[in-house]
Design a protein around this motif. Structure first.
Motif, short mmCIF file in Angstrom:
data_model
loop_
_atom_site.label_atom_id
_atom_site.label_comp_id
_atom_site.label_asym_id
_atom_site.label_seq_id
_atom_site.Cartn_x
_atom_site.Cartn_y
_atom_site.Cartn_z
N ALA A 114 0.83 -1.20 0.00
CA ALA A 114 0.00 0.00 0.00
C ALA A 114 0.87 1.25 0.00
O ALA A 114 0.55 2.24 -0.66
N GLY A 115 1.98 1.21 0.73
CA GLY A 115 2.88 2.35 0.76
C GLY A 115 3.49 2.62 -0.60
O GLY A 115 3.60 3.78 -1.03
N GLN A 117 2.15 1.83 -3.49
CA GLN A 117 1.07 2.33 -4.35
C GLN A 117 0.79 3.80 -4.08
O GLN A 117 0.58 4.59 -5.00
N ASP A 118 0.81 4.19 -2.80
CA ASP A 118 0.59 5.59 -2.45
C ASP A 118 1.73 6.46 -2.98
O ASP A 118 1.50 7.60 -3.40
N ALA A 119 2.95 5.92 -2.97
CA ALA A 119 4.10 6.69 -3.47
C ALA A 119 3.98 6.95 -4.96
O ALA A 119 4.34 8.02 -5.45
N LEU A 121 1.13 7.20 -6.64
CA LEU A 121 0.08 8.21 -6.82
C LEU A 121 0.60 9.60 -6.47
O LEU A 121 0.34 10.57 -7.19
N ALA A 122 1.35 9.70 -5.38
CA ALA A 122 1.88 11.00 -4.97
C ALA A 122 2.85 11.54 -6.02
O ALA A 122 2.85 12.75 -6.31
N GLN A 125 0.89 12.76 -9.04
CA GLN A 125 0.06 13.93 -8.75
C GLN A 125 0.86 15.14 -8.30
O GLN A 125 0.26 16.15 -7.94
N TRP A 293 -4.46 4.85 -12.06
CA TRP A 293 -3.76 4.12 -11.00
C TRP A 293 -4.62 4.06 -9.73
O TRP A 293 -4.71 3.01 -9.08
N ASN A 294 -5.26 5.14 -9.40
CA ASN A 294 -6.13 5.16 -8.22
C ASN A 294 -7.29 4.18 -8.39
O ASN A 294 -7.63 3.45 -7.45
N THR A 297 -5.77 0.40 -8.27
CA THR A 297 -5.33 -0.04 -6.95
C THR A 297 -6.49 -0.12 -5.97
O THR A 297 -6.51 -1.01 -5.11
N THR A 298 -7.46 0.76 -6.12
CA THR A 298 -8.65 0.68 -5.25
C THR A 298 -9.43 -0.60 -5.53
O THR A 298 -9.88 -1.28 -4.62
#
Length: 304
Positions: A114-115, A117-119, A121-122, A125, A293-294, A297-298
Motif C-alpha cells: 500500500a505504501g 502504491q501511495d508513493a 500516486l503521490a 500527482q 492508478w487510483n 489499486t482501489t
C-alpha cells in the motif's frame, strides 16, 4: 533485563492459567481468542485479561488478519529466565520464534505494498510550480521548475515500474471506463514520444538555427505499434532512460536558448514554447495515469 521488566515477567508467569496459555501458543502459534478459550473453564473476558498481562510482559504479540486477532508467543523475554519455554530444545524455541517472525513479515507485506502504491500516486500527482502556468518558459525560475517537473515524470514512471509488477497482469491493460489509454499504452506512448519527439527536439533547439520540429501523431503510432499487446516493463525502462538523456540536454538550456526561434508542428514559436508544450504533455499523461492508478489499486484493494 531491568528489575521492573523482570517483575512484570515473573508476575505474568506466576499464574497457572497464563502459563497454560503460553504452552498453547508455543504449540499452536496464531490462535484467536476463541480458539484459545477452548478447554479453559473461564469466560472470554477473564481470558482476555490474562492475555493482556502476557502482552504487557512482551510474552504475547498480537496481529490482525482481517477481523481476527491472532496471538503469538514471543519466547525472547524468557531467555533470561530458567523456564520450560527456554529449556526445551533449540529446535522448538527456533520454531516458535520463526512462526512469529513469519507472521509479522506477512502482516507487513500488505502495508508495504500500500505504501508503494501511495508513493506512485503521490509522484504522479505532484503539483506543478507556479512558474509553469502553461505559457512560454522564458525565465531561469521557470526553466528550473520545468526541469524538475520533467525529472519528476521519470521518477513517477520508475515508481510505477516497481509497484505495478505486484498487481495482477490485468491492472496494466485496464482502460478507463470513459475511454482512453491503459497504463501499458501510456507507458509506450511516453517512451515513443520521448524518443521520436522531445529528445531530438531538445537537441535541435540547442544546436540548430531556426529548427523545424515535426509533430508526432501519437494516436496513429499507438494503433500501429499495438501498445496494448506489448510488455509494459520495457516501455517504462525505455522512457526513464530516454528522459534522463533529454534532461542532460536540457541542462545546457538557458534563457538565451529559450528565446531561440523555431517552427514546431508548422507553427512559429520559440524554444521556450516547445518546452512548455513538453511540460503540458507530461502533465496531461500524469493526471490521466494518476486517475487510472487510483482506480486500479482501489479495485485490487477491494478484492483483497
Amino acid at each position: 533485563m531491568d528489575e521492573d521488566a523482570t517483575d512484570t515477567l515473573l508476575r505474568a508467569l506466576a499464574d497457572a492459567t497464563r502459563r497454560s496459555l503460553l504452552d498453547r501458543l508455543r504449540d499452536s502459534p496464531g490462535l484467536t481468542l476463541g480458539a484459545l478459550a477452548a478447554g479453559f473453564p473461564l469466560t472470554r473476558q477473564a481470558l482476555s485479561k490474562h492475555l493482556a498481562v502476557l502482552e504487557s510482559a512482551s510474552l504475547v504479540v498480537t496481529l490482525w488478519r482481517g477481523r481476527e486477532k491472532l496471538h503469538y508467543l514471543d519466547p525472547r523475554p524468557l531467555q533470561a529466565l530458567p523456564a520450560r519455554w527456554v529449556t526445551t530444545t533449540q529446535r522448538e524455541r527456533s520454531a516458535a520464534l520463526t512462526a512469529l517472525q513469519q507472521a509479522q513479515a506477512a502482516h507487513a507485506q500488505p502495508a508495504a505494498a500500500a505504501g508503494a502504491q501511495d508513493a506512485v500516486l503521490a509522484a504522479l500527482q505532484a503539483p506543478g510550480e507556479p512558474a509553469l502556468d502553461g505559457t512560454r518558459i522564458g525565465s531561469d525560475a521557470a526553466l528550473a521548475a520545468a526541469r524538475q517537473f520533467l525529472a519528476g515524470t521519470a521518477d513517477a514512471v520508475q515508481r510505477l515500474l516497481e509497484a505495478l509488477g505486484a498487481l495482477p497482469a490485468a491492472a496494466a491493460t485496464t482502460r478507463p471506463a470513459t475511454g482512453g489509454f491503459s497504463l501499458t499504452e501510456h507507458l509506450w506512448h511516453l517512451a515513443d514520444i520521448e524518443q521520436l519527439g522531445w529528445s531530438p527536439r531538445a537537441e535541435r533547439l540547442l544546436h540548430a538555427h531556426r529548427p523545424r520540429l515535426p509533430g508526432v501523431d501519437g494516436d496513429r503510432l499507438a494503433a500501429m505499434q499495438r501498445y496494448q499487446e506489448r510488455p509494459w516493463r520495457g516501455a517504462a525502462r525505455r522512457f526513464v532512460a530516454q528522459r534522463r538523456r533529454t534532461l542532460r540536454t536540457l541542462a545546457s538550456f538557458d534563457t538565451a536558448v529559450l528565446a531561440r526561434p523555431a517552427v514546431f508542428a508548422g507553427q512559429r514559436c520559440t524554444a521556450g514554447d516547445v518546452l512548455a508544450a513538453m511540460v503540458a504533455h507530461d502533465r496531461e499523461h500524469r493526471d490521466e495515469m494518476a486517475r487510472l492508478w487510483n482506480t486500479v489499486t482501489t479495485t485490487q484493494g477491494d478484492r483483497r
